[in-house]
Design an enzyme around this catalytic site. Structure first.
Site, PDB file in Angstrom:
ATOM      1  N   LYS A   1      -6.358   6.069   4.831  1.00  0.00           N
ATOM      2  CA  LYS A   1      -7.176   5.069   5.520  1.00  0.00           C
ATOM      3  C   LYS A   1      -7.212   5.329   7.025  1.00  0.00           C
ATOM      4  O   LYS A   1      -8.265   5.196   7.670  1.00  0.00           O
ATOM      5  CB  LYS A   1      -6.647   3.666   5.231  1.00  0.00           C
TER       6      LYS A   1
ATOM      7  N   GLU B   1     -22.844  -4.803  -1.067  1.00  0.00           N
ATOM      8  CA  GLU B   1     -24.001  -4.146  -1.667  1.00  0.00           C
ATOM      9  C   GLU B   1     -23.725  -3.724  -3.110  1.00  0.00           C
ATOM     10  O   GLU B   1     -24.601  -3.745  -3.965  1.00  0.00           O
ATOM     11  CB  GLU B   1     -24.386  -2.920  -0.829  1.00  0.00           C
TER      12      GLU B   1
ATOM     13  N   ARG C   1      -3.225 -10.688  -4.466  1.00  0.00           N
ATOM     14  CA  ARG C   1      -4.472 -11.033  -5.151  1.00  0.00           C
ATOM     15  C   ARG C   1      -4.203 -12.266  -6.015  1.00  0.00           C
ATOM     16  O   ARG C   1      -3.361 -12.231  -6.910  1.00  0.00           O
ATOM     17  CB  ARG C   1      -4.955  -9.870  -5.998  1.00  0.00           C
TER      18      ARG C   1
ATOM     19  N   ALA D   1     -14.484  -6.307 -10.793  1.00  0.00           N
ATOM     20  CA  ALA D   1     -13.954  -5.422  -9.762  1.00  0.00           C
ATOM     21  C   ALA D   1     -13.083  -4.320 -10.363  1.00  0.00           C
ATOM     22  O   ALA D   1     -13.159  -3.157  -9.946  1.00  0.00           O
ATOM     23  CB  ALA D   1     -13.151  -6.226  -8.740  1.00  0.00           C
TER      24      ALA D   1
ATOM     25  N   LYS E   1       0.843  -1.187   0.000  1.00  0.00           N
ATOM     26  CA  LYS E   1       0.000   0.000   0.000  1.00  0.00           C
ATOM     27  C   LYS E   1       0.889   1.252   0.000  1.00  0.00           C
ATOM     28  O   LYS E   1       1.905   1.300   0.703  1.00  0.00           O
ATOM     29  CB  LYS E   1      -0.877  -0.008   1.257  1.00  0.00           C
TER      30      LYS E   1
ATOM     31  N   GLU F   1      -2.786  -9.462   3.603  1.00  0.00           N
ATOM     32  CA  GLU F   1      -4.113  -9.756   3.067  1.00  0.00           C
ATOM     33  C   GLU F   1      -3.987 -10.563   1.776  1.00  0.00           C
ATOM     34  O   GLU F   1      -3.182 -10.217   0.901  1.00  0.00           O
ATOM     35  CB  GLU F   1      -4.888  -8.473   2.775  1.00  0.00           C
TER      36      GLU F   1
END
Length: 228
Positions: free
Chosen positions: A81, A141, A105, A179, A73, A167
């Site tokens: 953030k 959502e 990823r 995405a 990041k 992550e």
């Protein structure tokens, strides 16, 4: 295939005003150490993914891994953030409240591949799963779908062994396409993003989910559940 999204950060890359306070200079130096440590944890986790990828490619007819992307990041993103969450930008707060400084990823071919890789990672003695969020079974959502894992990665440094979170996002090729384009349309495009656009993207996500299931059924040789 491995794709790195960002490079190293050095002290000279961080803008330090001429009149910076000792605290500001200390923060800049701390940021460089943060980057080094999380890059080290990222290397450990990426190496494990490379080992799995090479094993599948060498020994089996099918590899669940299509390709792997990884990144650290940016300092700007980390700071933003922390501020959004109501925290001061400090080194201690980065360690305490940001779990995705280092991110991987993994793009998979089929839905089952995601959960197979998840099973390999969660039973590994090297990594401890700190948190898991399944946005495939329970999409956001917006329509976003992916499986997120935060794993605890041990790294050996001069002071001893340190544990840092990394992550890992697991998603299919189709989920990744959605995405990427959703992010482009929502945040990068000059056009006004409307409620109608958001609704259409949710419909696209549902259609892509159906395609993922159908492609997996075709791969597994299953007969279609409908009749022409």
């Amino acid at each position: 295939m491995m794709i790195e999204k960002s490079g190293s950060i050095r002290l000279k890359d961080i803008p330090i005003p001429s009149g910076a306070t000792p605290e500001q200079r200390e923060l800049a130096q701390g940021m460089v150490r943060v980057n080094h440590l999380y890059r080290s944890a990222l290397k450990v986790a990426v190496t494990q993914m490379e080992i799995l990828d090479e094993e599948f490619a060498s020994l089996y007819d099918h590899s669940p891994i299509h390709h792997i992307e990884y990144r650290i990041k940016t300092l700007e993103s980390i700071s933003d953030k922390l501020r959004r969450r109501g925290y001061d930008v400090t080194i201690d707060n980065i360690y305490a409240y940001i779990q995705d400084v280092a991110g991987i990823r993994v793009i998979c071919n089929y839905l089952d591949d995601i959960y197979y890789l998840r099973s390999l990672l969660t039973r590994s003695e090297s990594f401890k799963v700190l948190r898991e969020v399944d946005y495939i079974q329970q999409p956001k959502e917006s329509g976003y779908r992916s499986l997120h894992l935060i794993i605890d990665v041990p790294i050996v440094i001069s002071e001893g062994t340190l544990h840092l979170p990394v992550e890992i996002q697991l998603r299919t090729i189709a989920m990744d396409m959605w995405a990427s384009l959703e992010h482009e349309l929502r945040y990068k495009s000059d056009r006004n993003f409307s409620d109608s656009d958001a609704a259409r993207l949710r419909l696209c996500s549902e259609a892509i989910s159906e395609i993922d299931r159908e492609m997996q059924d075709i791969y597994q040789g299953k007969e279609p559940s409908y009749h022409e």
